[in-house]
Design an enzyme around this catalytic site. Structure first.
Site, PDB file in Angstrom:
ATOM      1  N   LEU A 173     -15.834 -39.396  10.640  1.00 56.70           N
ATOM      2  CA  LEU A 173     -15.798 -39.918  12.012  1.00 56.70           C
ATOM      3  C   LEU A 173     -15.252 -41.343  12.036  1.00 56.70           C
ATOM      4  O   LEU A 173     -15.162 -41.955  13.102  1.00 56.70           O
ATOM      5  CB  LEU A 173     -17.205 -39.888  12.609  1.00 56.70           C
ATOM      6  CG  LEU A 173     -17.790 -38.493  12.822  1.00 56.70           C
ATOM      7  CD1 LEU A 173     -19.205 -38.572  13.362  1.00 56.70           C
ATOM      8  CD2 LEU A 173     -16.916 -37.682  13.776  1.00 56.70           C
ATOM      9  N   LYS A 185     -15.953 -44.924  -4.422  1.00 56.88           N
ATOM     10  CA  LYS A 185     -16.566 -46.236  -4.177  1.00 56.88           C
ATOM     11  C   LYS A 185     -16.764 -47.061  -5.459  1.00 56.88           C
ATOM     12  O   LYS A 185     -16.755 -48.286  -5.420  1.00 56.88           O
ATOM     13  CB  LYS A 185     -17.901 -46.080  -3.444  1.00 56.88           C
ATOM     14  CG  LYS A 185     -17.750 -45.666  -1.995  1.00 56.88           C
ATOM     15  CD  LYS A 185     -19.095 -45.633  -1.286  1.00 56.88           C
ATOM     16  CE  LYS A 185     -18.955 -45.098   0.124  1.00 56.88           C
ATOM     17  NZ  LYS A 185     -20.241 -45.061   0.850  1.00 56.88           N
ATOM     18  N   ASP A 228     -22.333 -51.009   3.258  1.00 57.02           N
ATOM     19  CA  ASP A 228     -23.369 -49.981   3.441  1.00 57.02           C
ATOM     20  C   ASP A 228     -24.773 -50.592   3.459  1.00 57.02           C
ATOM     21  O   ASP A 228     -25.610 -50.228   4.291  1.00 57.02           O
ATOM     22  CB  ASP A 228     -23.295 -48.934   2.320  1.00 57.02           C
ATOM     23  CG  ASP A 228     -22.178 -47.927   2.539  1.00 57.02           C
ATOM     24  OD1 ASP A 228     -21.786 -47.714   3.701  1.00 57.02           O
ATOM     25  OD2 ASP A 228     -21.682 -47.369   1.544  1.00 57.02           O
TER      26      ASP A 228
HETATM   27  P1  NAP Z   1     -24.267 -39.013  -4.298  1.00 63.44           P
HETATM   28  O1  NAP Z   1     -23.883 -40.250  -5.004  1.00 63.44           O
HETATM   29  O2  NAP Z   1     -23.601 -37.723  -4.650  1.00 63.44           O
HETATM   30  O3  NAP Z   1     -25.873 -38.843  -4.508  1.00 63.44           O
HETATM   31  C1  NAP Z   1     -26.534 -37.694  -4.075  1.00 63.44           C
HETATM   32  C2  NAP Z   1     -28.058 -37.800  -4.314  1.00 63.44           C
HETATM   33  O4  NAP Z   1     -28.653 -36.674  -3.689  1.00 63.44           O
HETATM   34  C3  NAP Z   1     -28.472 -37.780  -5.784  1.00 63.44           C
HETATM   35  O5  NAP Z   1     -29.591 -38.614  -5.952  1.00 63.44           O
HETATM   36  C4  NAP Z   1     -28.860 -36.315  -5.991  1.00 63.44           C
HETATM   37  O6  NAP Z   1     -29.862 -36.131  -6.974  1.00 63.44           O
HETATM   38  C5  NAP Z   1     -29.460 -35.984  -4.647  1.00 63.44           C
HETATM   39  N1  NAP Z   1     -29.409 -34.555  -4.352  1.00 63.44           N
HETATM   40  C6  NAP Z   1     -28.292 -33.799  -4.124  1.00 63.44           C
HETATM   41  N2  NAP Z   1     -28.657 -32.515  -3.901  1.00 63.44           N
HETATM   42  C7  NAP Z   1     -30.013 -32.470  -3.981  1.00 63.44           C
HETATM   43  C8  NAP Z   1     -30.974 -31.430  -3.829  1.00 63.44           C
HETATM   44  N3  NAP Z   1     -30.603 -30.167  -3.530  1.00 63.44           N
HETATM   45  N4  NAP Z   1     -32.275 -31.737  -3.961  1.00 63.44           N
HETATM   46  C9  NAP Z   1     -32.668 -33.001  -4.249  1.00 63.44           C
HETATM   47  N5  NAP Z   1     -31.807 -34.030  -4.414  1.00 63.44           N
HETATM   48  C10 NAP Z   1     -30.496 -33.768  -4.272  1.00 63.44           C
HETATM   49  O7  NAP Z   1     -24.059 -39.154  -2.709  1.00 63.44           O
HETATM   50  P2  NAP Z   1     -24.124 -40.509  -1.859  1.00 63.44           P
HETATM   51  O8  NAP Z   1     -22.804 -41.178  -1.848  1.00 63.44           O
HETATM   52  O9  NAP Z   1     -25.311 -41.288  -2.317  1.00 63.44           O
HETATM   53  O10 NAP Z   1     -24.357 -39.938  -0.364  1.00 63.44           O
HETATM   54  C11 NAP Z   1     -25.564 -39.306  -0.022  1.00 63.44           C
HETATM   55  C12 NAP Z   1     -25.622 -39.035   1.476  1.00 63.44           C
HETATM   56  O11 NAP Z   1     -25.638 -40.253   2.194  1.00 63.44           O
HETATM   57  C13 NAP Z   1     -24.445 -38.238   2.029  1.00 63.44           C
HETATM   58  O12 NAP Z   1     -24.939 -37.250   2.905  1.00 63.44           O
HETATM   59  C14 NAP Z   1     -23.653 -39.259   2.808  1.00 63.44           C
HETATM   60  O13 NAP Z   1     -22.957 -38.694   3.910  1.00 63.44           O
HETATM   61  C15 NAP Z   1     -24.767 -40.173   3.312  1.00 63.44           C
HETATM   62  N6  NAP Z   1     -24.293 -41.527   3.647  1.00 63.44           N
HETATM   63  C16 NAP Z   1     -24.485 -41.964   4.915  1.00 63.44           C
HETATM   64  C17 NAP Z   1     -24.040 -43.237   5.259  1.00 63.44           C
HETATM   65  C18 NAP Z   1     -24.222 -43.730   6.676  1.00 63.44           C
HETATM   66  O14 NAP Z   1     -23.512 -44.671   7.061  1.00 63.44           O
HETATM   67  N7  NAP Z   1     -25.142 -43.186   7.440  1.00 63.44           N
HETATM   68  C19 NAP Z   1     -23.420 -44.071   4.305  1.00 63.44           C
HETATM   69  C20 NAP Z   1     -23.266 -43.587   3.004  1.00 63.44           C
HETATM   70  C21 NAP Z   1     -23.712 -42.303   2.684  1.00 63.44           C
HETATM   71  P3  NAP Z   1     -29.483 -35.923  -8.548  1.00 63.44           P
HETATM   72  O15 NAP Z   1     -29.341 -37.296  -9.107  1.00 63.44           O
HETATM   73  O16 NAP Z   1     -30.620 -35.169  -9.086  1.00 63.44           O
HETATM   74  O17 NAP Z   1     -28.188 -35.137  -8.566  1.00 63.44           O
END
Ligand code: NAP
Length: 268
Positions: free
Chosen positions: A19, A67, A103
């Protein structure tokens, strides 16, 4: 676009559902800026980074999965981004590329609109990129942070880096506090009936925050509301981190309400 227009881009892969083009486009129009913001599904990050200079882009947003990797391709990293270990914003100062992270500031601004963080016990679910920003920001605001992650070792590593505690998601004994923040992608569209935590544990918190914003109310937030918690979705963080990007790129104040309105309209 005329030659004197400012050009901005989003680098990610995938970017189709982002978005950011909608939000930044509306902001620039609202500010009366002659500017264009386009999303690129990047195949080769090093070439794309070189293209920032080659094409004279003024600024770039960086998203999953670049990132961290992008940091090696920049001339300078601002201190906060260096401490977090991730860059989501690049500013091109005449060919010199500077990296920032908005962030953490975006999430903190949003949370501080509804609650004080100093001394609060906060459980962060997840230990990925978004968790790094959340943990950094929370600790800087004086919160007492406990990380809970599916892969315990990853949570321990992050906790070690930032000087907080951690436990495995399978061990629920340490899940409790003032605020719960989900930074995992669990519950995000299209798997909207999933939640990272069973409803039973939610009543242990006053606030439940989900940084996921699509859907606007995740299963976690619905369960938390039913358990009597205050809830907050990821829209505010998203809008604030985007607004901070515009400040970094232009030095101008972006129209926050307009940015929030166009994003909410698209998601509603
Ligand atoms: P990431 O680096 O891939 O990290 C994902 C995390 O989720 C890891 O800790 C992973 O655990 C955990 N996870 C994934 N699947 C899981 C499951 N089925 N059960 C339990 N834990 C699970 O992703 P990220 O960059 O941190 O982003 C995460 C989310 O934040 C995304 O949905 C993104 O859209 C959102 N986000 C939002 C904003 C905003 O502005 N609102 C900004 C940034 C990100 P493991 O270590 O065990 O794999």
């Amino acid at each position: 676009m005329k030659d004197n227009a400012l050009h901005f881009a989003l680098f990610g892969n995938p970017v189709g559902h982002s978005l950011s083009p909608l939000m930044h486009g509306a902001a620039f129009a609202g500010m009366g800026l002659r500017a264009q913001y386009s999303a690129f599904c990047v195949q080769d990050l090093a070439l794309a980074a070189q293209g920032i200079r080659g094409m004279g882009l003024r600024g770039v947003s960086v998203t999953i999965p670049f990132k961290t990797a992008v940091m090696d391709l920049l001339d300078e990293i601002e201190e906060t981004a260096r401490m977090i270990g991730a860059v989501n914003t690049i500013r091109n100062d005449g060919g010199r590329l500077m990296g920032f992270n908005t962030d953490a500031a975006g999430l903190m601004k949003d949370l501080k609109e509804v609650t004080n963080l100093r001394g609060k016990r906060v459980v962060v679910l997840g230990a990925g990129g978004a968790a790094r920003s959340a943990v950094f920001g929370l600790i800087r605001e004086g919160a007492l942070v406990h990380i809970v992650n599916r892969t315990a070792e990853k949570g321990e590593r992050l906790a070690g880096e930032f000087g907080c505690t951690s436990s495995a998601l399978s061990d629920k004994s340490q899940i409790g506090g003032d605020i719960l923040i989900n930074t995992t992608s669990v519950g995000m569209t299209p798997v909207v009936d999933a939640s990272p935590l069973e409803p039973y544990f939610l009543k242990r918190f006053h606030w439940v925050v989900d940084i996921v914003y699509n859907p606007l109310k995740t299963k976690l937030l619905k369960d938390a509301e039913a358990a009597g918690c205050h809830i907050r979705n990821g829209i505010g963080m998203f809008v604030h981190q985007g607004a901070e990007q515009i400040r970094i790129w232009t030095g101008l104040t972006p129209p926050l309400e307009l940015m929030q309105k166009v994003v909410m309209e698209r998601l509603s």
